[in-house]
Design a protein around this motif. Structure first.
Motif, PDB file in Angstrom:
ATOM      1  N   ASP A 291      -7.626   4.872   9.074  1.00  0.00           N
ATOM      2  CA  ASP A 291      -6.305   4.245   8.977  1.00  0.00           C
ATOM      3  C   ASP A 291      -5.882   3.933   7.542  1.00  0.00           C
ATOM      4  OD1 ASP A 291      -6.037   4.332  11.732  1.00  0.00           O
ATOM      5  OD2 ASP A 291      -6.967   2.371  12.009  1.00  0.00           O
ATOM      6  N   LEU A 292      -6.606   4.418   6.556  1.00  0.00           N
ATOM      7  CA  LEU A 292      -6.251   4.116   5.174  1.00  0.00           C
ATOM      8  C   LEU A 292      -4.903   4.739   4.799  1.00  0.00           C
ATOM      9  CD1 LEU A 292      -9.587   4.582   3.184  1.00  0.00           C
ATOM     10  CD2 LEU A 292      -8.505   2.460   3.919  1.00  0.00           C
ATOM     11  N   SER A 293      -4.115   3.981   4.062  1.00  0.00           N
ATOM     12  CA  SER A 293      -2.838   4.480   3.556  1.00  0.00           C
ATOM     13  C   SER A 293      -2.601   3.845   2.192  1.00  0.00           C
ATOM     14  CB  SER A 293      -1.690   4.099   4.501  1.00  0.00           C
ATOM     15  OG  SER A 293      -1.487   2.691   4.484  1.00  0.00           O
ATOM     16  N   PRO A 294      -1.841   4.507   1.315  1.00  0.00           N
ATOM     17  CA  PRO A 294      -1.569   3.914  -0.001  1.00  0.00           C
ATOM     18  C   PRO A 294      -0.994   2.504   0.092  1.00  0.00           C
ATOM     19  CG  PRO A 294      -0.932   6.212  -0.005  1.00  0.00           C
ATOM     20  CD  PRO A 294      -1.289   5.880   1.421  1.00  0.00           C
ATOM     21  N   GLU A 295      -0.137   2.261   1.065  1.00  0.00           N
ATOM     22  CA  GLU A 295       0.504   0.943   1.173  1.00  0.00           C
ATOM     23  C   GLU A 295      -0.521  -0.173   1.331  1.00  0.00           C
ATOM     24  OE1 GLU A 295       4.145  -1.324   3.463  1.00  0.00           O
ATOM     25  OE2 GLU A 295       3.349   0.524   4.290  1.00  0.00           O
ATOM     26  N   TYR A 313      -1.496   4.631 -12.727  1.00  0.00           N
ATOM     27  CA  TYR A 313      -1.330   5.650 -11.678  1.00  0.00           C
ATOM     28  C   TYR A 313      -0.312   5.199 -10.637  1.00  0.00           C
ATOM     29  CZ  TYR A 313      -2.350   8.891  -7.888  1.00  0.00           C
ATOM     30  OH  TYR A 313      -2.222   9.837  -6.902  1.00  0.00           O
ATOM     31  N   TYR A 314      -0.389   3.943 -10.196  1.00  0.00           N
ATOM     32  CA  TYR A 314       0.522   3.458  -9.159  1.00  0.00           C
ATOM     33  C   TYR A 314       1.974   3.474  -9.643  1.00  0.00           C
ATOM     34  CZ  TYR A 314      -3.836   1.791  -7.064  1.00  0.00           C
ATOM     35  OH  TYR A 314      -5.096   1.718  -6.534  1.00  0.00           O
ATOM     36  N   ALA A 326       0.975 -10.434  -9.795  1.00  0.00           N
ATOM     37  CA  ALA A 326      -0.222 -10.548  -8.964  1.00  0.00           C
ATOM     38  C   ALA A 326      -0.090  -9.614  -7.774  1.00  0.00           C
ATOM     39  CB  ALA A 326      -0.383 -11.996  -8.491  1.00  0.00           C
ATOM     40  N   PRO A 327      -1.234  -9.149  -7.209  1.00  0.00           N
ATOM     41  CA  PRO A 327      -1.180  -8.175  -6.129  1.00  0.00           C
ATOM     42  C   PRO A 327      -0.331  -8.600  -4.940  1.00  0.00           C
ATOM     43  CG  PRO A 327      -3.410  -8.371  -6.973  1.00  0.00           C
ATOM     44  CD  PRO A 327      -2.601  -9.423  -7.659  1.00  0.00           C
ATOM     45  N   GLU A 328      -0.299  -9.923  -4.633  1.00  0.00           N
ATOM     46  CA  GLU A 328       0.443 -10.358  -3.450  1.00  0.00           C
ATOM     47  C   GLU A 328       1.943 -10.154  -3.584  1.00  0.00           C
ATOM     48  OE1 GLU A 328      -1.588 -13.799  -4.788  1.00  0.00           O
ATOM     49  OE2 GLU A 328      -2.471 -11.837  -5.058  1.00  0.00           O
ATOM     50  N   THR A 329       2.445 -10.034  -4.813  1.00  0.00           N
ATOM     51  CA  THR A 329       3.887  -9.947  -4.994  1.00  0.00           C
ATOM     52  C   THR A 329       4.340  -8.590  -5.501  1.00  0.00           C
ATOM     53  OG1 THR A 329       3.703 -10.793  -7.250  1.00  0.00           O
ATOM     54  CG2 THR A 329       4.051 -12.405  -5.507  1.00  0.00           C
ATOM     55  N   GLU A 330       3.417  -7.624  -5.603  1.00  0.00           N
ATOM     56  CA  GLU A 330       3.799  -6.322  -6.115  1.00  0.00           C
ATOM     57  C   GLU A 330       4.673  -5.572  -5.120  1.00  0.00           C
ATOM     58  OE1 GLU A 330      -0.135  -5.527  -8.854  1.00  0.00           O
ATOM     59  OE2 GLU A 330      -0.014  -4.786  -6.815  1.00  0.00           O
ATOM     60  N   ALA A 331       5.688  -4.896  -5.641  1.00  0.00           N
ATOM     61  CA  ALA A 331       6.535  -4.078  -4.787  1.00  0.00           C
ATOM     62  C   ALA A 331       5.867  -2.745  -4.530  1.00  0.00           C
ATOM     63  CB  ALA A 331       7.890  -3.862  -5.472  1.00  0.00           C
ATOM     64  N   PHE A 332       6.047  -2.209  -3.330  1.00  0.00           N
ATOM     65  CA  PHE A 332       5.411  -0.948  -2.960  1.00  0.00           C
ATOM     66  C   PHE A 332       6.425  -0.058  -2.277  1.00  0.00           C
ATOM     67  CE2 PHE A 332       3.546   1.849   0.141  1.00  0.00           C
ATOM     68  CZ  PHE A 332       2.480   2.404  -0.549  1.00  0.00           C
ATOM     69  N   SER A 333       6.361   1.223  -2.575  1.00  0.00           N
ATOM     70  CA  SER A 333       7.174   2.175  -1.873  1.00  0.00           C
ATOM     71  C   SER A 333       6.387   3.451  -1.676  1.00  0.00           C
ATOM     72  CB  SER A 333       8.454   2.487  -2.658  1.00  0.00           C
ATOM     73  OG  SER A 333       9.231   3.439  -1.951  1.00  0.00           O
ATOM     74  N   ALA A 334       6.338   3.927  -0.469  1.00  0.00           N
ATOM     75  CA  ALA A 334       5.653   5.181  -0.152  1.00  0.00           C
ATOM     76  C   ALA A 334       6.459   5.881   0.901  1.00  0.00           C
ATOM     77  CB  ALA A 334       4.229   4.892   0.353  1.00  0.00           C
ATOM     78  N   GLY A 336       8.054   6.865   4.026  1.00  0.00           N
ATOM     79  CA  GLY A 336       8.102   6.198   5.315  1.00  0.00           C
ATOM     80  C   GLY A 336       8.076   4.684   5.225  1.00  0.00           C
ATOM     81  N   ALA A 337       7.950   4.141   4.008  1.00  0.00           N
ATOM     82  CA  ALA A 337       7.883   2.690   3.855  1.00  0.00           C
ATOM     83  C   ALA A 337       9.128   2.225   3.141  1.00  0.00           C
ATOM     84  CB  ALA A 337       6.648   2.291   3.048  1.00  0.00           C
ATOM     85  N   ASP A 338       9.599   1.026   3.499  1.00  0.00           N
ATOM     86  CA  ASP A 338      10.746   0.439   2.821  1.00  0.00           C
ATOM     87  C   ASP A 338      10.323  -0.021   1.443  1.00  0.00           C
ATOM     88  OD1 ASP A 338      12.338   0.832   5.000  1.00  0.00           O
ATOM     89  OD2 ASP A 338      11.888  -1.129   5.877  1.00  0.00           O
ATOM     90  N   ARG A 339      11.093   0.299   0.423  1.00  0.00           N
ATOM     91  CA  ARG A 339      10.786  -0.117  -0.944  1.00  0.00           C
ATOM     92  C   ARG A 339      10.819  -1.631  -1.011  1.00  0.00           C
ATOM     93  NH1 ARG A 339      10.348   2.559  -5.580  1.00  0.00           N
ATOM     94  NH2 ARG A 339      10.962   4.498  -4.524  1.00  0.00           N
ATOM     95  N   GLY A 340       9.738  -2.175  -1.619  1.00  0.00           N
ATOM     96  CA  GLY A 340       9.667  -3.613  -1.768  1.00  0.00           C
ATOM     97  C   GLY A 340       9.215  -4.330  -0.521  1.00  0.00           C
ATOM     98  N   SER A 341       8.635  -3.615   0.459  1.00  0.00           N
ATOM     99  CA  SER A 341       8.199  -4.275   1.690  1.00  0.00           C
ATOM    100  C   SER A 341       7.021  -5.193   1.409  1.00  0.00           C
ATOM    101  CB  SER A 341       7.788  -3.227   2.724  1.00  0.00           C
ATOM    102  OG  SER A 341       6.705  -2.458   2.273  1.00  0.00           O
ATOM    103  N   SER A 342       6.845  -6.187   2.261  1.00  0.00           N
ATOM    104  CA  SER A 342       5.758  -7.139   2.090  1.00  0.00           C
ATOM    105  C   SER A 342       4.841  -7.093   3.291  1.00  0.00           C
ATOM    106  CB  SER A 342       6.319  -8.559   1.920  1.00  0.00           C
ATOM    107  OG  SER A 342       7.087  -8.899   3.052  1.00  0.00           O
ATOM    108  N   ASP A 343       3.715  -7.789   3.157  1.00  0.00           N
ATOM    109  CA  ASP A 343       2.732  -7.804   4.250  1.00  0.00           C
ATOM    110  C   ASP A 343       3.319  -8.372   5.532  1.00  0.00           C
ATOM    111  OD1 ASP A 343      -0.040  -8.617   2.044  1.00  0.00           O
ATOM    112  OD2 ASP A 343       0.816  -6.702   2.643  1.00  0.00           O
TER     113      ASP A 343
END
Length: 343
Positions: A291-295, A313-314, A326-334, A336-343
């Motif tokens: 189940d690993l994914s970049p997100e 790289y990221y 800090a990792p908890e507040t980093e924005a992520f986009s991949a 199929g994922a919404d840009r800036g989504s959170s946990d």
């Protein structure tokens, strides 16, 4: 043709060839060897280290060790450049809490990525009559060797229950690669393991001495998970250890890949690029990686700041947009994922 011209022409061609070789070999300079501290040969950590070593293009050693706490200490002391550690122990090391209270916070600890989930697993002899964690009081239980991740998680759980190691009769300190046989021999009645599944040590206990997996729950666990960001609910799927093995509810942590701020940025960049550019190949090494994914891998279970090599790289992939929070507040986009989504 003048000899001087011939020599000059030859040197010119040699210079062009060397320039072309340099261009073809362009890329960050790397250390001569990569060492990844893992854990017991019986666990998924060692498989993870070996998988990563098989993918990188430099000499690489997956080194066995006492486990997460030992790895974090070795990393802090500069004995290894990269290590695997449970997300809870990563948090303790970076904050200087729990087992790291005496040495204080590690300001140089850096996260690389989160890997597979590690459910806290309780395995008991079927004839022991143990049906839940509360039944372990006054039983012979293997809590793991000092320095191991299973020992660290067990101590956190004991605190939530208001127990100590004195509540077991006795508390054994066997390493992970010895505990299943001791369970079969009757030396212990129960063992705990914070590990990815399926695991050969647990499979051995189930196969050789009819051991069973027991759920770990109750109000203390509910309170612990609700108040601890690096812990999550977890379920061990049915059928991993036999057709009659039901799904087992518990809680867990994540395996994380960590390093030090002192480790060369180019080395960590190449390691991260190799992992994510070959993620499907990596996932084929063990079912725990399915189940690993970049997100999830750049967000979950990371208490320490990301290493500059990983951040580079990221950012290139567009997965992290901002400067370096800090990792908890980093924005992520991949995909199929919404840009800036959170946990």
């Amino acid at each position: 043709m003048p000899r001087q011209w011939m020599v000059s022409h030859a040197l010119s061609k040699l210079g062009a060839a060397l320039s072309l070789m340099a261009l073809l070999a362009s890329g960050p300079a790397l250390a001569d060897e990569l060492v990844i501290a893992t854990a017991s040969p019986a666990g998924v950590y060692h498989i993870t280290g070996r998988a990563l070593c098989s993918l990188v293009d430099i000499p690489c050693e997956a080194r066995t060790s006492g486990g997460s706490a030992a790895n974090l200490t070795a990393l802090r002391d500069g004995e290894v450049p990269v290590a695997l550690a449970q997300s809870d122990l990563q948090h303790y090391a970076v904050t200087g809490s729990a087992g790291f209270a005496t040495v204080g916070p590690d300001p140089n600890l850096r996260a690389i990525a989160a890997l597979h989930g590690e459910p806290f697993t309780l395995v008991v002899r079927r004839d022991s009559g143990i049906t839940g964690f509360a039944d372990l009081r006054s039983r012979s239980v293997n809590v793991g060797n000092p320095g191991s991740g299973q020992r660290g998680t067990m101590m956190t759980l004991l605190e939530a229950w208001g127990w100590s190691l004195r509540d077991f009769r006795p508390a054994n300190e066997l390493p992970a690669d010895q505990q299943s046989l001791e369970l079969c021999h009757g030396t212990i009645q129960a063992m705990v393991y914070t590990v990815g599944h399926p695991n050969p040590s647990i499979a051995q206990a189930v196969r050789l001495c009819d051991a069973i997996l027991v759920e770990v729950g109750g109000e203390p666990v509910d309170r612990l998970v609700a108040g601890t960001p690096y812990l999550t609910r977890a379920t061990i799927p049915a059928g991993l250890y036999g057709d009659d093995q039901p799904a087992v509810n518990t809680f867990g942590v994540r395996a994380t890949l960590v390093t030090s701020a002192a480790v060369d940025e180019a080395l960590i960049y190449r390691l991260v690029a190799t992992l994510f550019d070959n993620l499907d190949t990596f996932k084929a090494f063990h079912p725990a990686y399915a189940d690993l994914s970049p997100e999830t891998m750049i967000r979950e279970g990371l208490s320490a700041p990301l290493h500059e090599g990983a951040l580079r790289y990221y950012r290139e992939r567009g997965w992290i947009e901002d400067a370096a929070p800090a990792p908890e507040t980093e924005a992520f986009s991949a995909p199929g994922a919404d840009r800036g989504s959170s946990d």
